[in-house]
Design a protein around this motif. Structure first.
Motif, PDB file in Angstrom:
ATOM      1  N   ASN A  62      29.484  59.998  60.272  1.00  0.00           N
ATOM      2  CA  ASN A  62      28.877  61.225  59.767  1.00  0.00           C
ATOM      3  C   ASN A  62      27.819  60.833  58.741  1.00  0.00           C
ATOM      4  OD1 ASN A  62      28.165  63.670  58.650  1.00  0.00           O
ATOM      5  ND2 ASN A  62      30.258  64.350  58.244  1.00  0.00           N
ATOM      6  N   GLU A  63      26.575  60.793  59.152  1.00  0.00           N
ATOM      7  CA  GLU A  63      25.502  60.312  58.277  1.00  0.00           C
ATOM      8  C   GLU A  63      25.216  61.258  57.122  1.00  0.00           C
ATOM      9  OE1 GLU A  63      22.033  58.938  60.329  1.00  0.00           O
ATOM     10  OE2 GLU A  63      23.199  57.812  61.804  1.00  0.00           O
ATOM     11  N   ASP A  64      25.789  62.447  57.149  1.00  0.00           N
ATOM     12  CA  ASP A  64      25.624  63.395  56.043  1.00  0.00           C
ATOM     13  C   ASP A  64      26.842  63.434  55.126  1.00  0.00           C
ATOM     14  OD1 ASP A  64      23.025  64.285  56.734  1.00  0.00           O
ATOM     15  OD2 ASP A  64      23.882  65.547  58.308  1.00  0.00           O
ATOM     16  N   ALA A  65      27.851  62.605  55.386  1.00  0.00           N
ATOM     17  CA  ALA A  65      29.006  62.461  54.485  1.00  0.00           C
ATOM     18  C   ALA A  65      28.681  61.316  53.531  1.00  0.00           C
ATOM     19  CB  ALA A  65      30.273  62.169  55.284  1.00  0.00           C
ATOM     20  N   LEU A  66      28.408  61.653  52.260  1.00  0.00           N
ATOM     21  CA  LEU A  66      27.728  60.712  51.367  1.00  0.00           C
ATOM     22  C   LEU A  66      28.662  60.097  50.323  1.00  0.00           C
ATOM     23  CD1 LEU A  66      24.438  62.722  50.731  1.00  0.00           C
ATOM     24  CD2 LEU A  66      24.956  61.093  52.557  1.00  0.00           C
ATOM     25  N   ALA A  67      28.292  58.876  49.903  1.00  0.00           N
ATOM     26  CA  ALA A  67      29.046  58.152  48.891  1.00  0.00           C
ATOM     27  C   ALA A  67      28.083  57.404  47.975  1.00  0.00           C
ATOM     28  CB  ALA A  67      30.005  57.165  49.551  1.00  0.00           C
ATOM     29  N   THR A  68      28.487  57.248  46.720  1.00  0.00           N
ATOM     30  CA  THR A  68      27.733  56.468  45.743  1.00  0.00           C
ATOM     31  C   THR A  68      28.707  55.559  45.007  1.00  0.00           C
ATOM     32  OG1 THR A  68      26.052  58.185  45.432  1.00  0.00           O
ATOM     33  CG2 THR A  68      26.282  56.559  43.687  1.00  0.00           C
ATOM     34  N   PHE A  69      28.444  54.261  45.028  1.00  0.00           N
ATOM     35  CA  PHE A  69      29.332  53.297  44.379  1.00  0.00           C
ATOM     36  C   PHE A  69      28.524  52.050  44.039  1.00  0.00           C
ATOM     37  CE2 PHE A  69      29.576  52.839  48.979  1.00  0.00           C
ATOM     38  CZ  PHE A  69      29.431  51.487  49.193  1.00  0.00           C
ATOM     39  N   GLN A  70      29.117  51.173  43.212  1.00  0.00           N
ATOM     40  CA  GLN A  70      28.391  49.980  42.806  1.00  0.00           C
ATOM     41  C   GLN A  70      29.353  48.862  42.437  1.00  0.00           C
ATOM     42  OE1 GLN A  70      27.495  50.933  38.074  1.00  0.00           O
ATOM     43  NE2 GLN A  70      25.839  51.297  39.524  1.00  0.00           N
ATOM     44  N   VAL A  71      28.800  47.657  42.373  1.00  0.00           N
ATOM     45  CA  VAL A  71      29.514  46.505  41.834  1.00  0.00           C
ATOM     46  C   VAL A  71      28.598  45.813  40.835  1.00  0.00           C
ATOM     47  CG1 VAL A  71      28.815  45.019  43.785  1.00  0.00           C
ATOM     48  CG2 VAL A  71      30.724  44.347  42.327  1.00  0.00           C
ATOM     49  N   GLN A  72      29.170  45.445  39.693  1.00  0.00           N
ATOM     50  CA  GLN A  72      28.472  44.638  38.705  1.00  0.00           C
ATOM     51  C   GLN A  72      29.105  43.252  38.676  1.00  0.00           C
ATOM     52  OE1 GLN A  72      27.570  46.480  34.841  1.00  0.00           O
ATOM     53  NE2 GLN A  72      28.613  48.330  35.557  1.00  0.00           N
ATOM     54  N   ILE A  73      28.270  42.218  38.671  1.00  0.00           N
ATOM     55  CA  ILE A  73      28.763  40.863  38.481  1.00  0.00           C
ATOM     56  C   ILE A  73      28.096  40.294  37.242  1.00  0.00           C
ATOM     57  CG2 ILE A  73      29.306  40.502  40.917  1.00  0.00           C
ATOM     58  CD1 ILE A  73      26.713  38.907  41.209  1.00  0.00           C
ATOM     59  N   GLU A  74      28.882  39.614  36.393  1.00  0.00           N
ATOM     60  CA  GLU A  74      28.397  39.163  35.102  1.00  0.00           C
ATOM     61  C   GLU A  74      28.425  37.646  35.007  1.00  0.00           C
ATOM     62  OE1 GLU A  74      30.534  41.159  32.027  1.00  0.00           O
ATOM     63  OE2 GLU A  74      30.426  43.104  33.061  1.00  0.00           O
ATOM     64  N   GLN A  75      27.576  37.117  34.160  1.00  0.00           N
ATOM     65  CA  GLN A  75      27.481  35.679  33.967  1.00  0.00           C
ATOM     66  C   GLN A  75      28.824  35.081  33.529  1.00  0.00           C
ATOM     67  OE1 GLN A  75      24.486  34.518  31.091  1.00  0.00           O
ATOM     68  NE2 GLN A  75      24.062  32.626  32.188  1.00  0.00           N
ATOM     69  N   SER A  76      29.655  35.879  32.882  1.00  0.00           N
ATOM     70  CA  SER A  76      30.978  35.433  32.433  1.00  0.00           C
ATOM     71  C   SER A  76      31.950  35.270  33.597  1.00  0.00           C
ATOM     72  CB  SER A  76      31.556  36.437  31.445  1.00  0.00           C
ATOM     73  OG  SER A  76      31.819  37.674  32.089  1.00  0.00           O
ATOM     74  N   GLY A  77      31.621  35.828  34.773  1.00  0.00           N
ATOM     75  CA  GLY A  77      32.535  35.851  35.909  1.00  0.00           C
ATOM     76  C   GLY A  77      33.213  37.195  36.099  1.00  0.00           C
ATOM     77  N   ARG A  78      32.981  38.124  35.194  1.00  0.00           N
ATOM     78  CA  ARG A  78      33.583  39.453  35.300  1.00  0.00           C
ATOM     79  C   ARG A  78      32.955  40.226  36.452  1.00  0.00           C
ATOM     80  NH1 ARG A  78      32.774  44.663  32.133  1.00  0.00           N
ATOM     81  NH2 ARG A  78      34.817  45.588  31.844  1.00  0.00           N
ATOM     82  N   ILE A  79      33.795  40.979  37.164  1.00  0.00           N
ATOM     83  CA  ILE A  79      33.373  41.830  38.277  1.00  0.00           C
ATOM     84  C   ILE A  79      33.870  43.243  37.993  1.00  0.00           C
ATOM     85  CG2 ILE A  79      33.547  42.268  40.763  1.00  0.00           C
ATOM     86  CD1 ILE A  79      34.356  39.250  41.006  1.00  0.00           C
ATOM     87  N   VAL A  80      32.989  44.233  38.136  1.00  0.00           N
ATOM     88  CA  VAL A  80      33.355  45.624  37.871  1.00  0.00           C
ATOM     89  C   VAL A  80      32.972  46.471  39.077  1.00  0.00           C
ATOM     90  CG1 VAL A  80      33.071  47.612  36.353  1.00  0.00           C
ATOM     91  CG2 VAL A  80      32.954  45.296  35.390  1.00  0.00           C
TER      92      VAL A  80
END
Length: 213
Positions: A140-158
């Motif tokens: 369903n191309e009209d069923a929408l989502a927004t999300f992200q990933v952050q990666i940090e120099q320390s190794g942290r992932i969010v």
């Protein structure tokens, strides 16, 4: 987007942490998406590579090249043995944990940018943010989502979420090709079994995931 996620692990989702000093942390949700990755706009099952201005540590290796996929994951260093970031990790699970290159998936399923959405990359010098903004699914191309990933120099992932198929008439499973995977993996061929991501934060490395199908 101001729409709220209905995923069980809530807006802040999973924080996957490497051991690091207690410095002030950036926000769970980064509103400065940076420019769109133009080669992914309008595409389905596509990938593009970007270069980081810092080295991101995962396991015993530092990575400066990241492959970004329309299907909701990034892969470090290469596209692994299958030369792709596939859309169906929930079904063909070995594509996730046995692909020979680390993979980070805020939410992997058959996303499709053919009609809606953009994928963005922003490098802040000591962290990088990848955002899938208002993208649809192959079902369903009209069923929408927004999300992200952050990666940090320390190794942290969010992982951060700001609306996952939460409008009237959108179905979290039916509009996602029947399943999805959230997690990180060293992709070394070892499946440790699923983890309840509501119990985070976790120490990054190895394979940590949840799988719905």
């Amino acid at each position: 987007s101001t729409r709220r996620t209905r995923l069980g692990f809530a807006l802040i989702a999973a924080l996957l942490l490497a051991a690091a000093p207690a410095f002030a942390q950036p926000p769970i949700w980064e509103s400065n998406f940076g420019p769109a990755i133009v080669s992914l706009t309008g595409q389905d099952d596509a990938t593009a590579s970007v270069n980081l201005t810092f080295s991101f540590p995962y396991g015993n290796t530092g990575y400066t090249t990241v492959f970004v996929g329309t299907n909701g994951c990034i892969q470090l260093g290469s596209l692994g043995t299958d030369d792709a970031i596939d859309y169906d990790h929930w079904s063909y699970f070995e594509e996730f944990y046995a692909d020979a290159a680390p993979e980070i998936c805020p939410i992997n399923t058959d996303w499709d940018l053919g009609t809606n959405g953009t994928v963005h990359f922003n490098d802040f010098g000591n962290r990088a943010v990848f955002t899938w903004n208002e993208i649809g699914t192959n079902e369903n191309e009209d069923a929408l989502a927004t999300f992200q990933v952050q990666i940090e120099q320390s190794g942290r992932i969010v992982f951060g979420y700001n609306g996952i198929l939460d409008e009237d008439g959108e179905d979290l499973i039916g509009d996602m090709s029947e399943g999805f995977v959230v997690g990180i993996t060293s992709s070394n061929g070892v499946d440790p079994g699923p983890t309840d991501l509501t119990g985070g934060p976790f120490t990054a490395g190895g394979t940590i995931y949840e799988r719905w199908c």
